[in-house]
Write an enzyme that holds these catalytic residues in place. Structure first.
Site, PDB file in Angstrom:
ATOM      1  N   PRO A  53       0.808  -1.225   0.000  1.00 55.95           N
ATOM      2  CG  PRO A  53      -0.915  -1.589   1.551  1.00 55.95           C
ATOM      3  CD  PRO A  53       0.430  -2.107   1.134  1.00 55.95           C
ATOM      4  N   GLY A  83      -0.316  -1.967 -14.691  1.00 61.19           N
ATOM      5  CA  GLY A  83       0.609  -2.421 -15.723  1.00 61.19           C
ATOM      6  C   GLY A  83       1.947  -2.867 -15.179  1.00 61.19           C
ATOM      7  CB  VAL A  84       3.235  -3.258 -11.857  1.00 61.68           C
ATOM      8  CG1 VAL A  84       4.465  -3.786 -11.121  1.00 61.68           C
ATOM      9  CG2 VAL A  84       3.252  -1.736 -11.900  1.00 61.68           C
ATOM     10  CD  GLU A 127      23.116 -12.223  -4.926  1.00 64.93           C
ATOM     11  OE1 GLU A 127      24.039 -11.769  -4.225  1.00 64.93           O
ATOM     12  OE2 GLU A 127      21.943 -11.802  -4.875  1.00 64.93           O
ATOM     13  CE1 TYR A 128      25.868 -20.753  -2.801  1.00 63.14           C
ATOM     14  CE2 TYR A 128      24.479 -21.831  -4.427  1.00 63.14           C
ATOM     15  CZ  TYR A 128      24.829 -21.602  -3.107  1.00 63.14           C
ATOM     16  OH  TYR A 128      24.133 -22.218  -2.104  1.00 63.14           O
ATOM     17  CG  ASP A 192      25.330  -0.564 -10.097  1.00 63.27           C
ATOM     18  OD1 ASP A 192      26.426  -1.122 -10.253  1.00 63.27           O
ATOM     19  OD2 ASP A 192      24.612  -0.191 -11.043  1.00 63.27           O
ATOM     20  CE1 TYR A 193      22.248  -5.149  -4.041  1.00 60.03           C
ATOM     21  CE2 TYR A 193      21.236  -3.438  -5.395  1.00 60.03           C
ATOM     22  CZ  TYR A 193      21.302  -4.760  -4.971  1.00 60.03           C
ATOM     23  OH  TYR A 193      20.419  -5.686  -5.485  1.00 60.03           O
ATOM     24  CG  ASP A 194      25.688  -5.167  -0.415  1.00 60.46           C
ATOM     25  OD1 ASP A 194      25.384  -4.145   0.239  1.00 60.46           O
ATOM     26  OD2 ASP A 194      25.014  -6.207  -0.392  1.00 60.46           O
ATOM     27  CD1 TRP A 347      18.427  -5.019  -0.924  1.00 60.46           C
ATOM     28  CD2 TRP A 347      17.276  -6.452  -2.207  1.00 60.46           C
ATOM     29  NE1 TRP A 347      18.139  -6.121  -0.161  1.00 60.46           N
ATOM     30  CE2 TRP A 347      17.437  -7.017  -0.929  1.00 60.46           C
ATOM     31  CE3 TRP A 347      16.568  -7.173  -3.171  1.00 60.46           C
ATOM     32  CZ2 TRP A 347      16.934  -8.274  -0.599  1.00 60.46           C
ATOM     33  CZ3 TRP A 347      16.079  -8.422  -2.842  1.00 60.46           C
ATOM     34  CH2 TRP A 347      16.269  -8.963  -1.562  1.00 60.46           C
TER      35      TRP A 347
END
Length: 373
Positions: A53, A83-84, A127-128, A192-194, A347
């Site tokens: 919500p 439309g998602v 992600e291995y 694009d993080y961590d 994320w």
């Protein structure tokens, strides 16, 4: 995307009953796969089944489901009305990449899940570490086989793949076939993080930015150097930060350098594992909490990222928080716009709660990707 969430999800998905339920929407047309061709993307990864919500639907195009609960009927109907697409996260055990029987069963189970829940595809989140080129090729073949199977049922089903932030240096030992993955799927989501992975021989570790724009840009450029088209790249950005404990006592609330404990990860001495991941809403609440001494938000011009120092209420020691806010996100979104990427992602989109004054700027930063020049 965190591995522990994915493992929990895959175990849950495998026990979902295969019987299809009736369409929960008043308009049964909403239970059909969205028939929308390639478009600019805003993909939001969701880890909570009840926070929808609070979403801003203005430009959202895809929601990646990273929780084990059933998708709420209201969310399904609301998403389709706007439309998602709704796509499930897909974890696959690397040790089974050469097992054709397992692969066929896995693909069929995923396709059945998507069909029976009126959703729209999968988001691969493997992600291995993979250093063997043969195994990397097998992963690409899995994605291609999945995409072909889904598209044979409905051309509008979506298959995407999450990848590390740089394709050139085997980040986290993920020596994947990135060009092949881009061709085998609809698009790649570049995480694009961590990004805090400082050298093997650093003696002193310092707290630093989670997602510096210079690294985001260089990583994206390296993907294109492999021959990957910009239209196949989505820039995934963080709505969270890291709380780092500062070692020592010679600090003030205005000190820039915060020495942190070493935290080994894949041979690196200085990583974000020294910190604790904190979502944006909590960070803002900490800044507004008069019981927490802090030095106010500062701006690091080199990493183009905000941070602040504060005194931890429990230990009484100094900590440093690095995070992203609308200003730092806008810088990176502008990179995505300038490069004409496929889109942006977050994320995760459950990091913002019902305080509109806190959330509007964060949504606005991502939505700026779609503004007309």
């Amino acid at each position: 995307m965190k591995i522990f969430i994915i493992i929990s999800l895959i175990l849950t998905i495998l026990i979902i009953q295969s019987k299809s339920k009736e369409c929960p929407c008043s308009n049964v047309e909403l239970c059909k796969p969205l028939e929308i061709g390639p478009r600019k993307e805003f993909i939001g990864f969701s880890v909570n089944s009840t926070f929808y919500p609070y979403y801003n639907w203005d430009h959202l195009t895809t929601i990646g489901i990273f929780y084990s609960e059933d998708i709420e009927d209201e969310l399904l109907c609301m998403a389709k009305t706007n439309g998602v697409r709704l796509v499930y996260s897909a974890f696959y055990p690397v040790e089974q990449l050469s097992n054709e029987t397992y692969i066929d069963q896995w693909i069929n189970e995923k396709l059945e899940l998507v069909q029976n829940t009126f959703t729209d595809g999968l988001n691969f989140d493997v992600e291995y570490p993979i250093t063997d080129p043969i195994v990397a090729q097998q992963y690409t073949q899995l994605v291609a086989a999945t995409n072909n199977a889904f598209k044979s049922v409905n051309l509008y089903y979506q298959i995407s793949v999450d990848v590390a932030w740089d394709a050139s240096n085997c980040i986290d030992y993920r020596c994947y076939d990135y060009l092949g993955l881009s061709k085998a799927s609809d698009f790649l989501v570049v995480m694009d993080y961590d990004m805090k992975l400082d050298g093997y021989y650093f003696k002193t570790c310092l707290a630093s930015a989670n997602s510096p724009p210079s690294s985001v840009l260089s990583g994206m450029v390296n993907f294109t150097k492999l021959g990957i088209d910009e239209s196949s790249l989505v820039m995934g950005l963080p709505w969270y930060g890291y709380n780092y404990p500062c070692i020592g006592s010679n600090y003030t609330l205005q000190t820039f350098e915060c020495i942190i404990p070493p935290s080994s990860y894949l041979g690196y001495n200085c990583t974000d594992a020294s910190g604790i991941e904190i979502n944006y809403s909590i960070i803002m609440n900490m800044l507004n909490d008069t019981a927490i001494q802090n030095g106010g938000v500062q701006w690091d011009s080199e990493s183009e990222s905000p941070y602040f120092n504060f005194i931890d209420l429990f230990s009484g020691t100094q900590h440093q928080m690095w995070f992203d806010n609308p200003d730092s996100l806008t810088i990176k979104v502008n990179i995505a716009r300038t490069m004409n990427l496929r889109g942006v992602g977050v994320w995760n989109i459950d990091q913002l709660w019902d305080d509109h004054s806190l959330s509007s700027g964060m949504w606005g930063a991502l939505n700026s990707f779609f503004k007309i020049n």
